[in-house]
Design an enzyme around this catalytic site. Structure first.
Site, PDB file in Angstrom:
ATOM      1  N   ASP A 105      71.048  37.876  19.418  1.00  0.00           N
ATOM      2  CA  ASP A 105      70.434  36.570  19.694  1.00  0.00           C
ATOM      3  C   ASP A 105      69.438  36.222  18.596  1.00  0.00           C
ATOM      4  O   ASP A 105      69.626  36.609  17.439  1.00  0.00           O
ATOM      5  CB  ASP A 105      69.764  36.624  21.079  1.00  0.00           C
ATOM      6  CG  ASP A 105      69.747  35.286  21.787  1.00  0.00           C
ATOM      7  OD1 ASP A 105      69.205  34.334  21.233  1.00  0.00           O
ATOM      8  OD2 ASP A 105      70.276  35.189  22.920  1.00  0.00           O
ATOM      9  N   HIS A 169      64.831  31.611  22.315  1.00  0.00           N
ATOM     10  CA  HIS A 169      66.114  31.814  22.993  1.00  0.00           C
ATOM     11  C   HIS A 169      66.387  33.288  23.317  1.00  0.00           C
ATOM     12  O   HIS A 169      66.732  33.636  24.446  1.00  0.00           O
ATOM     13  CB  HIS A 169      67.222  31.235  22.104  1.00  0.00           C
ATOM     14  CG  HIS A 169      68.570  31.148  22.729  1.00  0.00           C
ATOM     15  ND1 HIS A 169      69.492  32.167  22.649  1.00  0.00           N
ATOM     16  CD2 HIS A 169      69.169  30.159  23.425  1.00  0.00           C
ATOM     17  CE1 HIS A 169      70.601  31.788  23.271  1.00  0.00           C
ATOM     18  NE2 HIS A 169      70.430  30.581  23.754  1.00  0.00           N
ATOM     19  N   SER A 494      74.010  29.774  28.115  1.00  0.00           N
ATOM     20  CA  SER A 494      73.213  30.864  27.537  1.00  0.00           C
ATOM     21  C   SER A 494      72.347  31.536  28.589  1.00  0.00           C
ATOM     22  O   SER A 494      72.041  32.717  28.472  1.00  0.00           O
ATOM     23  CB  SER A 494      72.262  30.324  26.469  1.00  0.00           C
ATOM     24  OG  SER A 494      72.889  30.232  25.246  1.00  0.00           O
TER      25      SER A 494
END
Ligand SMILES: *[C@@H]1O[C@H](CO)[C@@H](O)[C@H](O)[C@H]1NC(C)=O
Ligand SMILES: *[C@@H]1O[C@H](CO)[C@@H](O)[C@H](O)[C@H]1NC(C)=O
Ligand SMILES: *[C@@H]1O[C@H](CO)[C@@H](O)[C@H](O)[C@H]1NC(C)=O
Ligand SMILES: *[C@@H]1O[C@H](CO)[C@@H](O)[C@H](O)[C@H]1NC(C)=O
Ligand SMILES: *[C@@H]1O[C@H](CO)[C@@H](O)[C@H](O)[C@H]1NC(C)=O
Ligand SMILES: *[C@@H]1O[C@H](CO)[C@@H](O)[C@H](O)[C@H]1NC(C)=O
Length: 703
Positions: A105, A169, A494
């Site tokens: 990620d 994220h 996600s």
């Protein structure tokens, strides 16, 4: 032996950039735009993703009933309670703390409280990874036991690149999987409660493969390569992109190599729904995850004048400082020199007269450029939208989306009132009785790469999820935004993917030796159907919403191994070099018995794709189940199917006398041509007294 890193070199030329699959405002680093319909075609996939999230929302069947939440104590990571995994759920803490989850990620913000390692012992002895310190990333800890970064394919402008997450994220996905339990977490008071990951005792290994410009194949493959040799137990990838084949796809190749080592890779399906044929990460050895909505969502109360009000959509952290603000509409505040054809309603560059909007709440229609209106000194914006929303969106000013019906009412009110007034309240959690439902943005099947398997496989919560964030990124990612925090609420597949990764990790703590396919089967056959009325059904949610606790004891599993996937690839026409990406050796497809089509894989779901509306439905699915439930058990088949579809199971009963015993059966399906119908859904359920093992069956007419 060929290692994946050699493939990495080979793939240097590809340089295909992937983007992370979440669609919230904070992906929009460069886009200070909230645009509907006529969005500019941007090169940035993040913007496209976001645009898509906003623009392609269907008139959703899942009409949401909105009323203030009655829950006294909201659980921040409500999703785990919603999935039937309360804090008190039965756990093998010791075994769980030996589970290492590899997350490819944007890196990690290790100072977030979710990654505190208090109470954790040293990394499990099997761990062979490292901690690549550098820049402001000074060390790992006993929670985040490893961290590496890769920037060969997507160069970074940072002079001191490191695994540090400056986008949020990766911290969000990692903490959803294995964040520790933190009380009093919230986003500016929103979703206040206890935050926790699905396996809070597990360890995290971080592979930073994504940078501002995206995530490159070369970095992804290098990340896979290291994760596998470092000794991770599972891999989670909330990254998406599209490929023409399984072999020009780094995630598909990496996941195959992981599978060979007994490591399950879980991936997000993408945020390009609700159109069909949009699902990504579709290789059958990947667990592909769509997003659903929970019973808790956020709404923003908008009151106009005396008495009209609505619950708009946004994640609005701003509390009004006054009881009411002056209100205007974009049309009434248009710049006098606006050129012909430039509608003021979109509230875009140059459209508004600063003197007429200063200090006021402005009504816009189908668009808003936040970084344009903010410096004009507006007090807020109400954006009327033709399409129904099901996701919160975080603005940099007080704002909310409302439907056109309400927007038109405001328009009329503004035109007919001397001193129009309005107020936008801070958002609050509301109960959504229609849950669980498939998020409109969640990518749909069919899988364009092969027509024998339903994708996505499964669904998990991905709307308005609060989890850890990076203090180096503002709440919206906008440079004008000065809100920073160690938690954020965002949406996307996600956010759904790490829920399934954690559930798989949870299963692994009870069944350390199960193959990736067995874990996948357990999650799929214990999932439940979602509420969706349109034809998409299984093409949107696969086997359905996960039930991690039930998945620990699925009764029967549909297992698969490397040779099955190789047979699948042979059937799909892969040969020579393409095949060697996966097999590393000299596999000769001619020497592998050709079991065709939907029988190539012993998959837990059944999919028949027809190409002609005039062809009668006729198919036989052969499957093998392994008994992992009670030693002695008799399973009976129950079929659910529409009246004109004949589904026969042979035999109807499976009697097991010991564990790990295998039994085969066939599902014979016959029916009239589909004619003007696009799809037919059915299901098979094997049940003994204790277990229900459900497989979705879908017949789809491709166009
Ligand atoms: C490290 O952090 C300091 C202070 O927050 C900042 O000024 C500096 O730019 C950072 N360095 C890197 C390489 O990110
Ligand atoms: C239109 O008028 C505004 C001031 O009201 C000014 O800022 C803007 O530059 C003008 N635009 C054009 C195209 O003349
Ligand atoms: C309100 O006034 C604006 C500008 O004068 C106009 O464009 C708009 O159509 C009016 N709305 C209604 C509902 O009449
Ligand atoms: C593959 O196997 C077939 C049949 O066994 C044989 O005829 C063929 O030569 C083999 N191909 C290669 C490339 O080894
Ligand atoms: C299906 O049958 C109809 C009516 O006989 C015919 O018009 C149509 O062309 C056929 N479609 C295909 C794809 O064969
Ligand atoms: C499909 O055709 C049948 C008659 O052949 C008709 O009764 C039905 O309404 C049609 N369905 C759709 C969705 O058009």
């Amino acid at each position: 032996m060929v290692r994946i890193c050699m493939l990495t070199l080979f793939l240097l030329a590809m340089q295909f950039h992937w983007s992370y699959t979440h669609g919230s405002s904070d992906t929009i680093r460069k886009a200070y735009i909230v645009y509907m319909g006529k969005a500019p075609q941007s090169k940035s996939s993040a913007i496209d993703l976001h645009h898509n999230l906003l623009s392609s929302v269907v008139k959703n069947e899942n009409v949401v009933s909105v009323f203030p939440s009655k829950m006294r104590k909201l659980h921040t990571t409500r999703s785990w309670d919603f999935l039937g995994m309360p804090q008190s759920v039965k756990r093998n803490h010791q075994i769980e703390s030996n589970i290492i989850v590899g997350v490819l990620d944007t890196g990690i913000y290790i100072d977030a409280p979710s990654f505190d390692h208090k109470g954790f012992g040293p990394p499990p002895s099997k761990w062979k990874g490292t901690c690549q310190v550098g820049g402001n990333f000074t060390s790992c800890n006993n929670k985040v036991i490893g961290a590496r970064f890769y920037n060969h394919g997507a160069p970074t402008s940072n002079p001191n690149p490191s695994p540090l997450d400056d986008e949020g994220h990766g911290s969000h996905t990692s903490s959803t999987i294995a964040g520790v339990t933190v009380a009093g977490a919230s986003l500016y008071g929103l979703a206040k409660g206890t935050a926790r990951g699905g396996v809070p005792s597990a360890r995290i290994a971080v592979y930073k493969v994504c940078w501002v410009d995206g995530c490159s194949d070369i970095d992804l493959l290098a990340g896979f390569d290291d994760a596998i040799s470092d000794g991770v137990d599972l891999i989670s990838i909330s990254i998406g992109g599209y490929s023409d084949s399984y072999f020009d796809d780094s995630i598909s190749i990496g996941a195959f190599h992981a599978m060979k080592k007994g490591i399950l890779t879980t991936c997000s399906a993408g945020n390009d729904g609700p159109s069909l044929y949009t699902v990504g990460n579709t290789a059958p050895w990947i667990l592909t995850v769509g997003a659903s909505g929970m019973d808790r969502q956020f709404r923003t109360l908008v009151k106009v004048g005396k008495g009209i009000q609505t619950y708009g959509f946004s994640i609005n952290t701003f509390s009004p400082k006054r009881r009411l603000y002056p209100l205007t509409s974009a049309a009434k505040s248009a710049n006098a020199n606006l050129t012909l054809g430039h509608s003021p309603w979109l509230c875009d560059e140059g459209s508004l007269d600063a003197n007429k909007v200063k200090g006021k709440i402005v009504l816009c229609k189908e668009g808003l450029i936040q970084d344009y209106v903010k410096p004009l000194g507006v007090s807020g914006a109400i954006v009327s939208l033709d399409q129904q929303q099901d996701t919160g969106f975080t603005f940099i000013i007080p704002a909310a989306f409302v439907d056109t019906n309400f927007g038109d009412k405001i328009d009329t009110y503004v035109n007919s009132t001397k001193n129009p007034q309005a107020v936008i309240y801070k958002s609050r959690a509301v109960r959504n009785a229609a849950s669980p439902f498939v998020a409109s943005f969640s990518s749909r099947g069919p899988n364009i790469l092969s027509s024998t398997v339903i994708k996505p496989d499964i669904t998990a919560p991905g709307i308005d999820i609060l989890a850890a964030y990076s203090k180096l990124a503002s709440v919206t990612g906008d440079l004008e935004d000065n809100r920073f925090g160690v938690y954020n609420i965002i949406s996307g597949t996600s956010m759904a993917c790490p829920h399934v990764t954690a559930s798989a990790a949870y299963i692994k703590t009870f069944h350390p030796r199960w193959s990736p396919a067995a874990i996948k089967s357990a999650l799929m056959t214990t999932a439940s159907e979602l509420k969706i009325k349109d034809v998409q059904a299984e093409l949107a949610y696969g086997a359905g919403q996960i039930d991690p606790v039930r998945a620990v004891d699925p009764g029967l599993i549909y297992d698969l191994s490397e040779v099955d996937y190789i047979r699948f690839l042979c059937n799909e026409g892969y040969s020579g070099t393409a095949l060697r990406f996966f097999t590393e050796g000299n596999t000769n497809c001619s020497s592998i018995p050709n079991i065709g089509g939907h029988d190539a894989l012993n998959y837990p779901s059944m999919y028949l794709q027809l190409n002609n509306p005039n062809t009668s439905i006729s198919a036989i699915f052969h499957r093998i189940v392994k008994n992992v439930g009670s030693k002695k058990a008799i399973y009976k088949a129950t079929v659910k199917a529409p009246a004109n579809l004949k589904v026969t199971v042979v035999p109807k009963e499976l009697a097991f006398s010991h564990l790990n015993e295998k039994k085969s059966f066939a599902v014979v399906i016959k029916g009239p041509p589909l004619k003007n119908i696009t799809s037919v859904s059915a299901s098979l359920e094997w049940s003994d007294a204790k277990h229900k093992v459900r497989s979705p069956i879908l017949i789809f007419l491709a166009n």
